[in-house]
Design a protein around this motif. Structure first.
Motif, short mmCIF file in Angstrom:
data_model
loop_
_atom_site.label_atom_id
_atom_site.label_comp_id
_atom_site.label_asym_id
_atom_site.label_seq_id
_atom_site.Cartn_x
_atom_site.Cartn_y
_atom_site.Cartn_z
N ILE A 103 -0.15 -28.51 -12.75
CA ILE A 103 -0.33 -27.32 -13.60
C ILE A 103 0.12 -27.65 -15.03
O ILE A 103 -0.57 -27.34 -16.00
N VAL A 129 -2.92 -19.39 -16.00
CA VAL A 129 -1.87 -20.10 -15.26
C VAL A 129 -1.18 -19.13 -14.30
O VAL A 129 -0.93 -19.46 -13.13
N TYR A 185 -3.46 -18.47 -11.36
CA TYR A 185 -3.48 -19.66 -10.48
C TYR A 185 -2.23 -19.69 -9.62
O TYR A 185 -2.29 -19.93 -8.41
N LYS A 186 -1.11 -19.39 -10.25
CA LYS A 186 0.17 -19.42 -9.53
C LYS A 186 0.18 -18.33 -8.43
O LYS A 186 0.60 -18.57 -7.30
N ASN A 187 -0.31 -17.15 -8.78
CA ASN A 187 -0.32 -16.04 -7.82
C ASN A 187 -1.22 -16.33 -6.61
O ASN A 187 -0.95 -15.88 -5.50
N ASN A 226 2.19 -29.94 -7.30
CA ASN A 226 1.35 -28.87 -7.88
C ASN A 226 1.84 -28.49 -9.27
O ASN A 226 1.05 -28.31 -10.20
N ILE A 227 3.17 -28.35 -9.39
CA ILE A 227 3.75 -27.93 -10.68
C ILE A 227 3.45 -28.97 -11.75
O ILE A 227 3.06 -28.63 -12.88
N LEU A 286 4.11 -23.45 -4.30
CA LEU A 286 3.79 -24.56 -5.19
C LEU A 286 4.73 -25.73 -4.94
O LEU A 286 5.95 -25.58 -5.00
N ASN A 289 -1.77 -19.32 -5.43
CA ASN A 289 -1.22 -20.46 -4.68
C ASN A 289 0.31 -20.30 -4.59
O ASN A 289 1.06 -20.96 -5.30
N CYS A 290 0.74 -19.38 -3.72
CA CYS A 290 2.15 -18.97 -3.70
C CYS A 290 3.13 -20.13 -3.54
O CYS A 290 4.11 -20.25 -4.27
N LEU A 303 6.80 -20.84 -14.17
CA LEU A 303 6.89 -21.95 -13.20
C LEU A 303 8.34 -22.22 -12.80
O LEU A 303 8.62 -23.16 -12.05
#
Ligand code: KG4
Length: 333
Positions: A235, A217, A220-222, A231-232, A227, A224-225, A172
Motif C-alpha cells: 500500500i 487507500v 482499500y483498507k476497509n 500488504n502495508i 493487513l 481488506n481488514c 495504516l
C-alpha cells in the motif's frame, strides 16, 4: 553580514546563523513526540512548546556559530503562512530581540524560504526556474523569477502531499509524521501491487488534488481488514507511486508551459529519496536542470529563513515592528 533566522510556523522551533549565504550553525527542536500521539499537530500544544524552546534554540545556535547577539546584523523571522499561535511566538521573540538590541529586522514568507532553500547547496540554479514546494501544509508550483519575485502557477485544491502522507500513515497505524515511515515501508513494497487513482484534473492544469487518493487507500483498507506487513508495504509503495507520478509530471509540464529549463523542489516531502531520484531521471530525460536542497534544509529550518531574510533586506528593506503575522501566504494562497 551576519543573519539570525528564526522559524516557528508549525511544530519545529528552528534557528540558524548565516554569514551572508554561508550557514555557520543551524539547530532545530522537534515536537514530533508530543504530536505523534494525536496523529497530527495540535496548534495550542505547538505554540506552548515553542515558548519553552525558542530561547534555548536561539542561544544554542549562536553558541554553535561562535557569535553573540551583539555581532548579528540582521534578524529574520517567519511571518507566515502557518499556525498563528506558533508564528506569534517566534515573530514576537525576534522583533523583541531586534528592538532591544537595535538590530535590523525582516519578516519572511515561509514559502519564499522553501523556494530559496536550493541556494543552500553548492550547486545552484539560475533564474527563472519552476519550484515545486511540497510540505505538510502545501503542494504548490511557482515560477521563481528572482530572489523576491514568485508567481503561483498551481496549488492543491484539497490536501497537501505531506498531509496525504501523514493521513495515510495514520490510517495504516504508522507514527506521525507519516512521510518518512511510508517512504521506509515503500522500499520493501511493490508499487504496482495496487492501482490507486491519479488526479490529473483539467487538461494542462497545474493544480493538485490528493484527497481522492487518500480516500482510495481508506476504501482499500476497509475492504481488506486483515493487513499483513507485506500488504502495508505494498500500500505504501503504491500510494507513494501515485503521489510522486503526479508531482513529477505536473512539475515537468510547468517547465514546458512556461519555457523554463530548470526545475527545483523544496519542502518536507522533497526530503524523500525516491522522489529525488524520480525527478533526477525524469529531468535528465526531458533535458531539464534539476536542483534540490540538502535534505536537512528540505524540512522546516532556520537557514532558509535567514537566507530569504537576507534577500528581502537587500531588495525590499526592513519590516516595521508594527507588521503582524499572517496565516495565509502573501504569495497567493
Ligand atoms: O516542510 P515541512 O517540514 O513542514 C511543513 O509542513 O511546513 O514538511 C513536513 C511534511 C510532513 O507531512 C512529513 O510527513 C513530510 O513533510 N515528509 C516526508 C518525508 N519527510 C518529511 N514525506 C515523504 N517522504 C519523506 N521522506
Amino acid at each position: 553580514m551576519l543573519i539570525l533566522g528564526i522559524e516557528t510556523s508549525c511544530d519545529d522551533t528552528a534557528c540558524a546563523v548565516l554569514n551572508d549565504t554561508t550557514v555557520l550553525a543551524s539547530q532545530l527542536s522537534s515536537q514530533d513526540i508530543i504530536h505523534s500521539k494525536y496523529g497530527g499537530v495540535v496548534p495550542e500544544l505547538a505554540s506552548r512548546k515553542h515558548l519553552q524552546n525558542v530561547c534555548p534554540v536561539v542561544d544554542g545556535t549562536l553558541t554553535e556559530a561562535g557569535v553573540s547577539l551583539d555581532d548579528i546584523d540582521l534578524i529574520a523571522a517567519t511571518r507566515g503562512p502557518g499556525l498563528i499561535g506558533s508564528l506569534l511566538v517566534g515573530y514576537c521573540y525576534a522583533k523583541s530581540l531586534a528592538f532591544v538590541k537595535k538590530k535590523k529586522f525582516v519578516g519572511v514568507d515561509h514559502m519564499a524560504g522553501h523556494i530559496l532553500s536550493v541556494f543552500l547547496e553548492n550547486r545552484q540554479p539560475k533564474f527563472p526556474f519552476v519550484s515545486l514546494i511540497v510540505s505538510g501544509g502545501t503542494s504548490s508550483l511557482f515560477l521563481a523569477k528572482s530572489y523576491n519575485s514568485f508567481e503561483l502557477l498551481g496549488q492543491t485544491r484539497d490536501d497537501a502531499a505531506g498531509e496525504a502522507y501523514d493521513k495515510v500513515a495514520k490510517l495504516l497505524g504508522l507514527p506521525y509524521p507519516g512521510g518518512p515511515h511510508i517512504a521506509k515501508r515503500a522500499t520493501t513494497g511493490n508499487a504496482r501491487a495496487i492501482t490507486f487513482p491519479r488526479a490529473w484534473l483539467d487538461k494542462g492544469s497545474l493544480d493538485f488534488s490528493f484527497s481522492g487518493l487518500k480516500t482510495a487507500v481508506l476504501n482499500y483498507k476497509n475492504k481488506n481488514c486483515e493487513l499483513s506487513q507485506e500488504n502495508i508495504a505494498d500500500i505504501c509503495a503504491s500510494f507513494q507511486d501515485a503521489v510522486q507520478e503526479v508531482l513529477v509530471e505536473k512539475a515537468v509540464s510547468a517547465c514546458r508551459q512556461h519555457g523554463v529549463d530548470t526545475l527545483c523542489i523544496g519542502g518536507g516531502v522533497s526530503a524523500n529519496l525516491c522522489l529525488r531520484e524520480r525527478f533526477k531521471s525524469r529531468c535528465k530525460q526531458e533535458g531539464l536542470h534539476f536542483f534540490c536542497p540538502p535534505p536537512q534544509y528540505s524540512t522546516d529550518n532556520g537557514a532558509m529563513i535567514a537566507l530569504a531574510g537576507l534577500h528581502t533586506f537587500h531588495d525590499i528593506g526592513v519590516t516595521g515592528f508594527d507588521e503582524d503575522v499572517y496565516s495565509r501566504s502573501s504569495l497567493g494562497f
